[in-house]
Design an enzyme around this catalytic site. Structure first.
Site, PDB file in Angstrom:
ATOM      1  N   CYS A  79      -5.464  -3.318   2.303  1.00  0.00           N
ATOM      2  CA  CYS A  79      -5.247  -3.380   3.742  1.00  0.00           C
ATOM      3  C   CYS A  79      -6.508  -3.550   4.570  1.00  0.00           C
ATOM      4  O   CYS A  79      -7.038  -4.652   4.672  1.00  0.00           O
ATOM      5  CB  CYS A  79      -4.463  -2.146   4.189  1.00  0.00           C
ATOM      6  SG  CYS A  79      -3.715  -2.349   5.843  1.00  0.00           S
ATOM      7  N   GLU A 133       0.827  -1.195   0.000  1.00  0.00           N
ATOM      8  CA  GLU A 133       0.000   0.000   0.000  1.00  0.00           C
ATOM      9  C   GLU A 133       0.870   1.257   0.000  1.00  0.00           C
ATOM     10  O   GLU A 133       1.851   1.365   0.752  1.00  0.00           O
ATOM     11  CB  GLU A 133      -0.882  -0.041   1.250  1.00  0.00           C
ATOM     12  CG  GLU A 133      -1.828   1.114   1.443  1.00  0.00           C
ATOM     13  CD  GLU A 133      -2.663   0.969   2.715  1.00  0.00           C
ATOM     14  OE1 GLU A 133      -3.622   1.733   2.882  1.00  0.00           O
ATOM     15  OE2 GLU A 133      -2.343   0.076   3.545  1.00  0.00           O
ATOM     16  N   LYS A 172      -9.175   2.414  -2.216  1.00  0.00           N
ATOM     17  CA  LYS A 172      -9.457   1.714  -0.969  1.00  0.00           C
ATOM     18  C   LYS A 172     -10.874   2.033  -0.502  1.00  0.00           C
ATOM     19  O   LYS A 172     -11.326   3.177  -0.572  1.00  0.00           O
ATOM     20  CB  LYS A 172      -8.440   2.137   0.090  1.00  0.00           C
ATOM     21  CG  LYS A 172      -8.472   1.357   1.395  1.00  0.00           C
ATOM     22  CD  LYS A 172      -7.290   1.764   2.274  1.00  0.00           C
ATOM     23  CE  LYS A 172      -7.218   0.975   3.560  1.00  0.00           C
ATOM     24  NZ  LYS A 172      -6.010   1.319   4.363  1.00  0.00           N
TER      25      LYS A 172
END
Length: 644
Positions: A169, A46, A114
């Site tokens: 994540c 990330e 994300k």
């Protein structure tokens, strides 16, 4: 890409916080190494182009311009790479998004933002970024327009089962991760770019989440975590890398800069989804956009994947003991229920001193003891023309070691009389052998009627698969406790019982001698007290047949793929010509023996493979193996293991 494998790599590079040009250089160097390993998909962490720990620098145009320029550099470099690469960076699109960019041969395939932004404890992503949950359309980045959104699937045109999606994540830590939707829409691989911080106990928890999610989604799961170079002002990043597949961790590493590569089996995942009807049809989760790409076929690369010889046998260690106990507990519970339901006064077990009858007797003993049943065990040994002194002695010692009474009922006279009645001359042939097995079963059945009990079957799953069982002889019983246990596992269950009862020296020593005795039906006359009829000399090694059985039934693999996996697993044990011949034998026997399996007695399933005609395996008794044998005959033997 041969046989449906795709090589995937996850990388944790040493980054420099806010130095995007240097980070692009380091990432490019790692891409060269991944290309050298013939990877088809390479995943980086990330925000790896900037560093996750840039803080309020994410609000500076200078950093964002540098990140986009670094992406442009990587796009140019990617023209020389065949692999698809996935890198993390901040992306401006009115708002600022924490994104994964997917690159292939100079083309920006797509950008995935994300969804879930952590804003608790040490995380404060909502200070800088916006969730991509409602984002869509396209984005112009590094001079290219590309699809933008959380609904993107990247589909390989020349390996249709290879479709990957991306989450970032925190997305995997939430109750319903985006990967669930992506998997239902067709993704067989999930790439997770992460910057999870290292705190005590977190690694084990993360390992469980990644493994579980890959199993829930029936997918490959690639987890690439940030590591060296991130700011240590308040935090440490471990560089955790994980490659998982369908609930199993294939590869894992922590600490320092590094890369992991492993081969994911797209055929396995596709087959597993087809047979798991509750998984859901493709597209069930709603419309996702597909972005196509093509990979250059890899001519040959040794498989980066452990292929164990004994897929039915658990690995050594604590898990080994747990699995053995679990299997025995399943067998025990099944038999205990049947004994209680039938109000049986006794469990009748034909004890030969061999592996299968030993396991059946041990299970009967456990069932009665654990359930507190009042019924007895009637153990019967029925020596015949082929019974050896060793097995006869072990049968007696085994019964004494658990306190069971042993009845000795010789069958030679009865068999001779029966053969004479039907005009048989007594020469060793199929009728001579099977008459003994059927006489033993007749005695066991009649004794059970006489004493108000049930006959506990002894035959195992490997014998059922190969048809190495006498129809209406040892093939029959009133409850087959070993029907779900392959021969390779039978040995380990007996060894486990021996080790767990070390204080009972008679039991332990007897079980170890039984384990050392050659497997034999003992239906031919002994020679000088020795066993002349050894099953594995007739059938071939059980470890080969169990290997074939697992991949044939569990995943429906083609003969060519099973052959190549066997070449790899048994490279230093058997010649390739023998492996090929034994696989042909297995296929012929398996198809020919279905009529015996179509009328199996009840028995408990203990693992992911079973042959019950009422449960896992429904097959017509007159199906033919020609198509499978033809494919095996045409399978090349030029490579010792599968190419990717």
């Amino acid at each position: 890409m041969k046989d449906g494998y795709i090589r995937a790599a996850v990388v944790s590079p040493r980054i420099t916080v806010a130095d995007c040009a240097e980070n692009a250089r380091v990432i490019g160097r790692w891409m060269e190494q991944a290309e050298g390993k013939q990877a088809g998909l390479v995943v980086f962490p990330e925000l790896c182009l900037t560093g996750y720990t840039c803080g309020d620098l994410f609000l500076h145009q200078t950093l964002l311009d540098a990140a986009e320029s670094a992406l442009e550099t990587l796009l140019k470099e990617s023209r020389g790479f065949d692999a698809v690469m996935v890198v993390g960076l901040p992306v401006r699109r009115t708002k600022l998004y924490n994104c994964a960019a997917v690159l292939h041969r100079g083309r920006l395939l797509g950008v995935v933002p994300k969804t879930y932004l952590p804003n608790y404890a040490e995380f404060y992503e909502q200070r800088h970024f916006t969730s991509g949950v409602r984002a869509g359309g396209t984005v112009t980045l590094a001079g290219q327009e590309a699809p933008f959104g959380t609904d993107l699937l990247f589909a390989c045109e020349n390996l249709p089962d290879f479709v990957f999606g991306v989450e970032i994540c925190e997305d995997v830590w939430v109750p319903v991760p985006p990967s669930c939707r992506l998997a239902l829409a067709g993704a067989t691989v999930i790439a997770n770019l992460s910057a999870s911080t290292q705190v005590a106990g977190k690694a084990a928890y993360l390992r469980g989440i990644v493994g579980t999610q890959s199993g829930r989604c029936i997918s490959g799961y690639l987890y690439a975590g940030s590591g060296e170079g991130e700011s240590s002002t308040d935090l440490v990043f471990s560089g955790h890398l994980i490659v998982a597949e369908n609930g199993r961790i294939l590869e894992e590493r922590e600490g320092g800069e590094g890369m992991l590569a492993a081969d994911l089996d797209m055929q396995l995942l596709a087959e597993e989804r087809r047979r798991t009807t509750s998984f859901g049809a493709e597209g069930e989760a709603g419309g996702c956009r597909r972005v196509p790409f093509r990979l250059t076929p890899v001519r040959y690369a040794p498989l980066l994947r452990l292929v164990g010889r004994h897929p039915f046998v658990p690995p050594e260690g604590e898990r080994y003991r747990e699995r053995c106990k679990e299997v025995l507990d399943i067998q025990t519970a099944g038999l205990a229920k049947r004994l209680a339901h039938t109000r049986a006064k006794t469990a009748v077990v034909a004890v030969s001193g061999g592996l299968d009858s030993t396991l059946a007797l041990l299970v009967a003993h456990r069932a009665i003891e654990n359930a507190g049943l009042s019924c007895a065990i009637t153990a019967i040994t029925m020596p015949g023309p082929g019974t050896s002194g060793r097995t006869r002695g072990n049968a007696d010692a085994l019964c004494r070691s658990i306190g069971a009474t042993l009845k000795v009922i010789p069958i030679s006279g009865a068999v001779e009389g029966h053969l004479a009645d039907i005009g048989h001359d007594g020469s060793p042939d199929t009728a001579f052998e099977n008459a003994q097995a059927r006489e033993r079963m007749q005695i066991a059945m009649d004794v059970s009627n006489m004493e108000g009990g049930i006959v506990v079957g002894t035959g195992d799953m490997s014998e059922l698969a190969l048809g190495f069982t006498t129809y209406n002889g040892d093939h029959m019983s009133m409850y087959g406790v070993n029907a779900g246990v392959p021969k390779t596992l039978v040995r380990h269950l007996i060894r486990y019982v021996a080790d767990e009862n070390a204080e009972n020296t008679l039991l332990r020593d007897t079980l170890y001698d039984i384990l050392d005795t050659p497997v034999s039906p003992e239906l031919l006359p002994a020679k000088d007290g020795d066993i002349p009829q050894k099953t594995e000399q007739i059938l071939g090694p059980y470890e080969l047949h169990d290997f074939f059985l697992y991949y044939f039934l569990r995943f429906g693999f083609s003969p060519e793929k099973i052959l190549r996996l066997a070449f790899l697993a048994f490279a230093d044990a058997y010649e390739e010509t023998e492996i090929r011949q034994r696989l042909a034998d297995f296929l012929r026997r398996f198809f020919a023996a279905q009529f015996k399996r179509s009328c199996l007695p009840d028995g408990p399933k203990v693992g992911s493979v079973a042959l019950s005609p009422r449960g896992d395996w429904r097959m017509p008794s007159d199906a033919v193996a020609r198509a499978w044998l033809n494919r095996l005959e045409n399978a090349g033997a030029d490579a010792p293991g599968p190419a990717v």
